[in-house]
Design a protein around this motif. Structure first.
Motif, short mmCIF file in Angstrom:
data_model
loop_
_atom_site.label_atom_id
_atom_site.label_comp_id
_atom_site.label_asym_id
_atom_site.label_seq_id
_atom_site.Cartn_x
_atom_site.Cartn_y
_atom_site.Cartn_z
N LEU A 49 0.83 -1.21 0.00
CA LEU A 49 0.00 0.00 0.00
C LEU A 49 0.87 1.26 0.00
O LEU A 49 0.54 2.24 -0.68
CB LEU A 49 -0.93 -0.01 1.21
CG LEU A 49 -1.90 1.18 1.33
CD1 LEU A 49 -2.74 1.32 0.07
CD2 LEU A 49 -2.79 1.03 2.56
N ALA A 50 1.98 1.21 0.75
CA ALA A 50 2.88 2.37 0.79
C ALA A 50 3.44 2.66 -0.60
O ALA A 50 3.50 3.82 -1.03
CB ALA A 50 4.01 2.13 1.79
N LEU A 51 3.84 1.62 -1.31
CA LEU A 51 4.36 1.80 -2.66
C LEU A 51 3.27 2.30 -3.62
O LEU A 51 3.52 3.16 -4.46
CB LEU A 51 4.95 0.49 -3.18
CG LEU A 51 6.31 0.08 -2.62
CD1 LEU A 51 6.66 -1.35 -3.04
CD2 LEU A 51 7.40 1.04 -3.09
N ALA A 52 2.07 1.75 -3.47
CA ALA A 52 0.96 2.18 -4.33
C ALA A 52 0.67 3.67 -4.11
O ALA A 52 0.49 4.43 -5.07
CB ALA A 52 -0.28 1.34 -4.05
N LEU A 53 0.64 4.09 -2.86
CA LEU A 53 0.43 5.50 -2.56
C LEU A 53 1.58 6.35 -3.11
O LEU A 53 1.38 7.45 -3.61
CB LEU A 53 0.34 5.69 -1.04
CG LEU A 53 -0.91 5.08 -0.36
CD1 LEU A 53 -0.71 5.01 1.15
CD2 LEU A 53 -2.15 5.90 -0.69
N GLY A 54 2.79 5.80 -3.00
CA GLY A 54 3.96 6.49 -3.55
C GLY A 54 3.87 6.66 -5.05
O GLY A 54 4.24 7.72 -5.59
N PHE A 55 3.38 5.64 -5.74
CA PHE A 55 3.23 5.72 -7.20
C PHE A 55 2.25 6.84 -7.57
O PHE A 55 2.48 7.60 -8.52
CB PHE A 55 2.74 4.39 -7.77
CG PHE A 55 3.76 3.29 -7.71
CD1 PHE A 55 5.11 3.58 -7.71
CD2 PHE A 55 3.37 1.96 -7.65
CE1 PHE A 55 6.07 2.57 -7.66
CE2 PHE A 55 4.30 0.95 -7.60
CZ PHE A 55 5.66 1.25 -7.60
N VAL A 56 1.16 6.92 -6.82
CA VAL A 56 0.16 7.97 -7.09
C VAL A 56 0.77 9.34 -6.85
O VAL A 56 0.60 10.27 -7.65
CB VAL A 56 -1.09 7.77 -6.21
CG1 VAL A 56 -2.05 8.95 -6.38
CG2 VAL A 56 -1.79 6.46 -6.55
N LEU A 57 1.51 9.48 -5.75
CA LEU A 57 2.14 10.76 -5.43
C LEU A 57 3.18 11.15 -6.48
O LEU A 57 3.24 12.31 -6.90
CB LEU A 57 2.79 10.68 -4.04
CG LEU A 57 3.33 11.99 -3.46
CD1 LEU A 57 2.23 13.03 -3.35
CD2 LEU A 57 3.96 11.73 -2.09
N ILE A 58 3.97 10.18 -6.90
CA ILE A 58 4.96 10.45 -7.95
C ILE A 58 4.27 10.83 -9.25
O ILE A 58 4.70 11.76 -9.95
CB ILE A 58 5.86 9.22 -8.16
CG1 ILE A 58 6.77 9.01 -6.95
CG2 ILE A 58 6.72 9.38 -9.43
CD1 ILE A 58 7.56 7.71 -6.98
N GLY A 59 3.18 10.14 -9.56
CA GLY A 59 2.43 10.47 -10.77
C GLY A 59 1.90 11.89 -10.76
O GLY A 59 1.98 12.61 -11.76
N LEU A 60 1.38 12.32 -9.61
CA LEU A 60 0.90 13.70 -9.49
C LEU A 60 2.04 14.70 -9.62
O LEU A 60 1.91 15.73 -10.29
CB LEU A 60 0.19 13.89 -8.14
CG LEU A 60 -1.14 13.17 -7.97
CD1 LEU A 60 -1.63 13.28 -6.53
CD2 LEU A 60 -2.19 13.74 -8.92
N ALA A 61 3.18 14.39 -8.99
CA ALA A 61 4.33 15.29 -9.06
C ALA A 61 4.86 15.41 -10.49
O ALA A 61 5.17 16.51 -10.96
CB ALA A 61 5.44 14.79 -8.13
#
Length: 234
Positions: A203-215
């Motif tokens: 879940l942490a990585l999935a959230l990180g992917f979303v955050l990176i995608g937004l950035a």
């Protein structure tokens, strides 16, 4: 190594299947950050335009303060907002601590100086070109500001995106004033910190992917807007 690849595969699956918890956290992050961005832009952009067109005694001091506040530590902002909104604070009666509103307030304070400083640079440059024309037309102060804001809208959007990029990745102030409460104030950055501490790397990585995608999306938008603005000047 196997656990790492398993976590990565699970994270990609969570993103690909739009996991409900992931979507909820991401949507709350966007809602809080976009709300803060709207409020901050409404404050910062007219302020930047006023500083560009009007000369007054404390103008340079205000500009210097805004530039200095761009590097203000977010945890300090979080602490100040926490004290102001706590029961013993002057605004404790409002009961805003550990709510999305408190998170929005903290983000607004963090990004107003950034947006105002970036916007002021563009508005100041345009004011040098428009100064003689607008003065000769004998327009009001508000008409000067409105003209500058409209004609620098691409640069202002770039400033707003820069503010969004900083706000969406903020964790310190948000953790302090929001409390990272599940289904209430948990956002991307605080959820990543929590899930990593719990050992739920998927879940942490999935959230990180979303955050990176937004950035990445924000940075690409800034790059595109900057390029089109430069091309429009030629």
């Amino acid at each position: 190594m196997t656990d790492l690849w398993d976590g990565l595969a699970q994270a990609l699956w969570l993103v690909a299947t739009f996991d409900p918890e992931l979507v909820e956290i991401a949507a709350r992050s966007l809602r809080v950050t976009l709300s803060a961005l709207v409020v901050a832009s409404a404050i910062a952009m007219p302020l930047a335009a006023l500083l560009a067109v009007r000369r007054f005694r404390w103008r340079r001091v205000i500009i210097a303060i805004l530039n200095a506040l761009m590097g203000l530590p977010p945890v300090v902002v979080g602490l100040v907002v926490y004290v102001m909104l706590s029961r013993a604070g002057p605004f404790g009666v409002l009961g805003l601590l550990f709510t999305p509103t408190a998170m929005i307030i903290a983000q607004v304070i963090i990004i107003v100086p950034l947006i105002a400083s970036i916007a002021h640079q563009s508005l100041r440059d345009l004011w040098q070109d428009y100064h003689d024309l607008l003065i000769s037309m004998n327009v009001t102060q508000w008409q000067k500001i409105r003209t500058l804001l409209w004609d620098t809208r691409r640069a202002l959007l770039t400033a707003a995106l820069a503010g969004f990029g900083r706000a969406i990745g903020e964790v310190g102030a948000i953790m302090i004033v929001g409390g990272n409460i599940d289904h209430a104030t948990r956002v991307l950055t605080t959820a990543i910190a929590l899930e990593t501490g719990k050992g739920d790397f998927a879940l942490a990585l999935a959230l990180g992917f979303v955050l990176i995608g937004l950035a990445v999306a924000v940075n690409l938008a800034i790059h595109w807007l900057s390029r089109t603005e430069r091309e429009g000047r030629w």
